[in-house]
Design a protein around this motif. Structure first.
Motif, PDB file in Angstrom:
ATOM      1  N   UNK A 113       0.813  -1.226   0.000  1.00  0.00           N
ATOM      2  CA  UNK A 113       0.000   0.000   0.000  1.00  0.00           C
ATOM      3  C   UNK A 113       0.839   1.264   0.000  1.00  0.00           C
ATOM      4  N   UNK A 114       2.082   1.144   0.433  1.00  0.00           N
ATOM      5  CA  UNK A 114       2.950   2.325   0.451  1.00  0.00           C
ATOM      6  C   UNK A 114       4.396   1.898   0.226  1.00  0.00           C
ATOM      7  N   UNK A 115       5.211   2.899  -0.047  1.00  0.00           N
ATOM      8  CA  UNK A 115       6.603   2.706  -0.398  1.00  0.00           C
ATOM      9  C   UNK A 115       7.373   1.926   0.676  1.00  0.00           C
ATOM     10  N   UNK A 116       7.176   2.326   1.929  1.00  0.00           N
ATOM     11  CA  UNK A 116       7.914   1.718   3.037  1.00  0.00           C
ATOM     12  C   UNK A 116       7.584   0.228   3.153  1.00  0.00           C
ATOM     13  N   UNK A 117       6.299  -0.099   3.098  1.00  0.00           N
ATOM     14  CA  UNK A 117       5.901  -1.499   3.197  1.00  0.00           C
ATOM     15  C   UNK A 117       6.431  -2.310   2.019  1.00  0.00           C
ATOM     16  N   UNK A 118       6.479  -1.672   0.868  1.00  0.00           N
ATOM     17  CA  UNK A 118       6.985  -2.363  -0.324  1.00  0.00           C
ATOM     18  C   UNK A 118       8.450  -2.740  -0.106  1.00  0.00           C
ATOM     19  N   UNK A 119       9.252  -1.802   0.405  1.00  0.00           N
ATOM     20  CA  UNK A 119      10.667  -2.078   0.686  1.00  0.00           C
ATOM     21  C   UNK A 119      10.811  -3.178   1.729  1.00  0.00           C
ATOM     22  N   UNK A 120       9.983  -3.124   2.781  1.00  0.00           N
ATOM     23  CA  UNK A 120      10.067  -4.135   3.838  1.00  0.00           C
ATOM     24  C   UNK A 120       9.754  -5.524   3.287  1.00  0.00           C
ATOM     25  N   UNK A 121       8.704  -5.593   2.480  1.00  0.00           N
ATOM     26  CA  UNK A 121       8.323  -6.879   1.885  1.00  0.00           C
ATOM     27  C   UNK A 121       9.424  -7.384   0.941  1.00  0.00           C
ATOM     28  N   UNK A 122      10.054  -6.446   0.219  1.00  0.00           N
ATOM     29  CA  UNK A 122      11.136  -6.836  -0.681  1.00  0.00           C
ATOM     30  C   UNK A 122      12.310  -7.405   0.124  1.00  0.00           C
ATOM     31  N   UNK A 123      12.621  -6.762   1.257  1.00  0.00           N
ATOM     32  CA  UNK A 123      13.701  -7.289   2.110  1.00  0.00           C
ATOM     33  C   UNK A 123      13.343  -8.682   2.623  1.00  0.00           C
ATOM     34  N   UNK A 124      12.070  -8.841   3.003  1.00  0.00           N
ATOM     35  CA  UNK A 124      11.593 -10.145   3.483  1.00  0.00           C
ATOM     36  C   UNK A 124      11.771 -11.203   2.392  1.00  0.00           C
ATOM     37  N   UNK A 125      11.417 -10.824   1.169  1.00  0.00           N
ATOM     38  CA  UNK A 125      11.566 -11.747   0.034  1.00  0.00           C
ATOM     39  C   UNK A 125      13.028 -12.136  -0.162  1.00  0.00           C
ATOM     40  N   UNK A 126      13.910 -11.118  -0.143  1.00  0.00           N
ATOM     41  CA  UNK A 126      15.335 -11.400  -0.380  1.00  0.00           C
ATOM     42  C   UNK A 126      15.915 -12.272   0.726  1.00  0.00           C
ATOM     43  N   UNK A 127      15.408 -12.061   1.930  1.00  0.00           N
ATOM     44  CA  UNK A 127      15.844 -12.892   3.059  1.00  0.00           C
ATOM     45  C   UNK A 127      15.561 -14.371   2.775  1.00  0.00           C
ATOM     46  N   UNK A 128      14.370 -14.639   2.276  1.00  0.00           N
ATOM     47  CA  UNK A 128      14.027 -16.038   1.965  1.00  0.00           C
ATOM     48  C   UNK A 128      14.854 -16.523   0.774  1.00  0.00           C
ATOM     49  N   UNK A 129      15.029 -15.639  -0.219  1.00  0.00           N
ATOM     50  CA  UNK A 129      15.742 -16.044  -1.436  1.00  0.00           C
ATOM     51  C   UNK A 129      17.198 -16.404  -1.173  1.00  0.00           C
ATOM     52  N   UNK A 130      17.833 -15.627  -0.287  1.00  0.00           N
ATOM     53  CA  UNK A 130      19.278 -15.774  -0.158  1.00  0.00           C
ATOM     54  C   UNK A 130      19.705 -16.486   1.125  1.00  0.00           C
ATOM     55  N   UNK A 131      18.744 -17.166   1.798  1.00  0.00           N
ATOM     56  CA  UNK A 131      19.183 -17.967   2.926  1.00  0.00           C
ATOM     57  C   UNK A 131      18.838 -19.437   2.700  1.00  0.00           C
TER      58      UNK A 131
END
Ligand SMILES: Nc1ncnc2c1ncn2[C@@H]1O[C@H](COP(=O)(O)OP(=O)(O)O)[C@@H](O)[C@H]1O
Ligand SMILES: [Mg+2]
Length: 362
Positions: free
Chosen positions: A344-362
Motif C-alpha cells: 500500500x505504500x513505499x515503506x511497506x513495499x521495501x520491507x516486503x522486498x527485504x523479506x523476500x530477499x531474506x528467503x531467497x538468499x538464505x
C-alpha cells in the motif's frame, strides 16, 4: 476469437499467452527450441525463426502477427507478411537491431543520449577515448543483450584488449554515464494512435542483467518527461504494441539508452501490480482493440530469479508473494522467473522486498 501469432516462445511469449486467455485471444507461437516456455499456453510451431515454410504456417493460422524478441530476422518475416499485419512495424525492429540507427533515431527526435562514436577499427577507438574521455562503454552494434557484447574501458592500457575482444564486429563507444538510477518508460500505442503509459519504472541491474524493478517512480516531472520521449518515439514509428524505452536518470535529466520494440522484463510488475498488464495491452494494441488502464494498483517491486531457483520457493509462495516460474532449465545468468511484491505504500513495499530477499538468499 482473435488469433495472434507470436514469433518467439520464451517467457515473454508465455506471459502474452496467459494474458490472451483472459481476454479471449488465442496465441500461436513459433520457436525452434526443445522446451519453449510458451508451450504451456498454446501451440508452438517448431522451426527456425527464418524458416519461411514455418513462418507461412504461422501466418495462415492467425489473424495478426507479432514478436517477443528483437532479433527477429526482418527479411524472411516480411517475405511472408504481405497479406497479414505485422505489429510492431518492422521499421521499429530495423532501428532497434543496430545501436547506431537506434541512436540516430533518438538524435532525430531530440531525445538526449550519451556521447558516442562508431568504432570500425582500432584507431577509431583511440579517437573515441580522446574525444569522449574515459571510462567508455564499448558495445557491439548488433545482437547484444543482458550486458553481453560490451566492455567498460577504464584506462588507455585496456584499449587494445577491448578491441581484441570485440573488434570482429561493428562497434559503438559510449560515454559511461554516472547515472543516479536507471528507469524505463513502458507504454502501448494501438492502431488508432491511442497511447497508454505505465508509471515510470526504476531499474537495478547487476552485471548488465536486470535484477529489480520498482514502480511507480514517484517523480511526476521525470515521469512526464519520459512519457514525452516515449510518445515521440512511438508516433514517429507509427508504432503498434508495447514499446519499452530504457533511460539513465541524471539529476532532472533523462538520457535514452536503448529501446525494445516489445514487452519488457522491467514491465513484469504490471501483471500483479497494474490494472492492466503490459502483456494484455500489447495484445489489445496488435488486435486493434481499445487499450486498457495502465495505472499501478499500489507500490510494486519485481525481483528476477536468475541462474538457479531459490531453495525456499515454497516459503516464498507461502509468504504470499506473486511467484512466476517460466519452466526453464537452470543456467548461470538465465532468467528463470520473477516474484512480485505489491504493497500500500513505499515503506511497506521495501520491507516486503527485504523479506523476500531474506528467503531467497538464505
Ligand atoms: N553508457 C553507459 N553508461 C553507464 N552504464 C551503462 C552504459 N551502457 C550500458 N550500461 C549499463 O549496462 C546495462 C546494459 O546495457 P544496455 O545498453 O542496456 O545493453 P543490453 O542490450 O545488454 O540491455 C545498462 O542497463 C546499464 O546498467
Ligand atoms: Mg538494456
Amino acid at each position: 476469437m482473435i488469433k495472434v501469432g507470436i514469433i518467439g516462445g520464451g517467457q515473454l511469449g508465455q506471459m502474452l499467452g496467459y494474458a490472451g486467455q483472459a481476454i479471449d485471444i488465442e496465441c500461436v507461437f513459433l520457436d525452434p527450441s526443445d522446451n519453449p516456455p510458451a508451450q504451456t499456453v498454446g501451440r508452438v510451431i517448431r522451426c527456425a525463426f527464418d524458416d519461411t515454410v514455418g513462418l507461412q504456417e504461422l501466418v495462415s493460422s492467425v489473424d495478426v502477427l507479432t514478436y517477443e524478441f528483437e532479433n527477429v530476422p526482418v527479411g524472411p518475416v516480411e517475405s511472408v507478411t504481405a497479406d497479414i499485419k505485422l505489429y510492431p512495424p518492422p521499421d521499429a525492429l530495423r532501428y532497434a537491431q543496430d545501436r547506431l540507427t537506434e541512436k540516430q533515431l533518438f538524435q532525430e527526435l531530440n531525445i538526449p543520449i550519451a556521447a558516442f562514436r562508431t568504432v570500425d577499427c582500432e584507431a577509431d577507438l583511440a579517437v573515441a577515448a580522446d574525444e569522449i574521455g574515459l571510462p567508455l562503454v564499448l558495445k557491439t552494434r548488433r545482437l547484444g543483450y543482458a550486458g553481453k557484447g560490451q566492455i567498460v574501458i577504464r584506462d588507455r592500457d585496456s584499449l587494445a584488449d577491448a578491441w581484441d575482444m570485440l573488434g570482429s564486429s561493428p562497434l559503438i563507444a559510449e560515454e559511461m554515464i554516472a547515472f543516479d538510477v536507471e528507469a524505463s518508460a513502458i507504454g502501448a500505442r494501438n492502431v488508432a494512435g491511442e497511447i497508454v503509459s505505465y508509471p515510470l519504472t526504476r531499474n537495478e541491474h547487476q552485471e548488465g542483467i536486470l535484477r529489480t524493478s520498482r514502480a511507480p517512480f514517484g517523480n511526476a516531472e521525470l515521469t512526464r518527461l519520459a512519457q514525452t520521449y516515449h510518445a515521440r518515439l512511438v508516433d514517429r514509428l507509427d508504432y503498434v504494441g508495447v514499446l519499452s524505452l530504457e533511460l539513465f536518470v541524471v539529476g532532472n535529466k533523462l538520457l535514452a539508452n536503448e529501446f525494445a520494440p516489445r514487452v519488457h522484463n522491467s514491465g513484469h510488475w504490471t501483471i500483479d501490480g497494474a490494472v492492466t498488464s503490459q502483456f494484455e495491452n500489447h495484445l489489445r494494441a496488435v488486435s486493434n482493440m481499445p487499450l486498457a488502464d495502465p495505472s499501478a494498483i499500489g507500490y510494486v517491486a519485481m525481483e528476477n530469479l536468475i541462474g538457479s531457483l531459490p531453495v525456499g520457493m515454497q516459503a516464498i509462495r507461502d509468504a504470499g508473494f506473486f511467484v512466476h516460474e517460466y519452466g526453464k532449465a537452470e543456467r548461470p545468468g538465465r532468467k528463470l522467473g520473477h516474484v512480485t511484491v505489491v504493497a500500500d505504500n513505499d515503506t511497506d513495499c521495501e520491507l516486503r522486498l527485504q523479506e523476500l530477499r531474506q528467503i531467497m538468499f538464505t
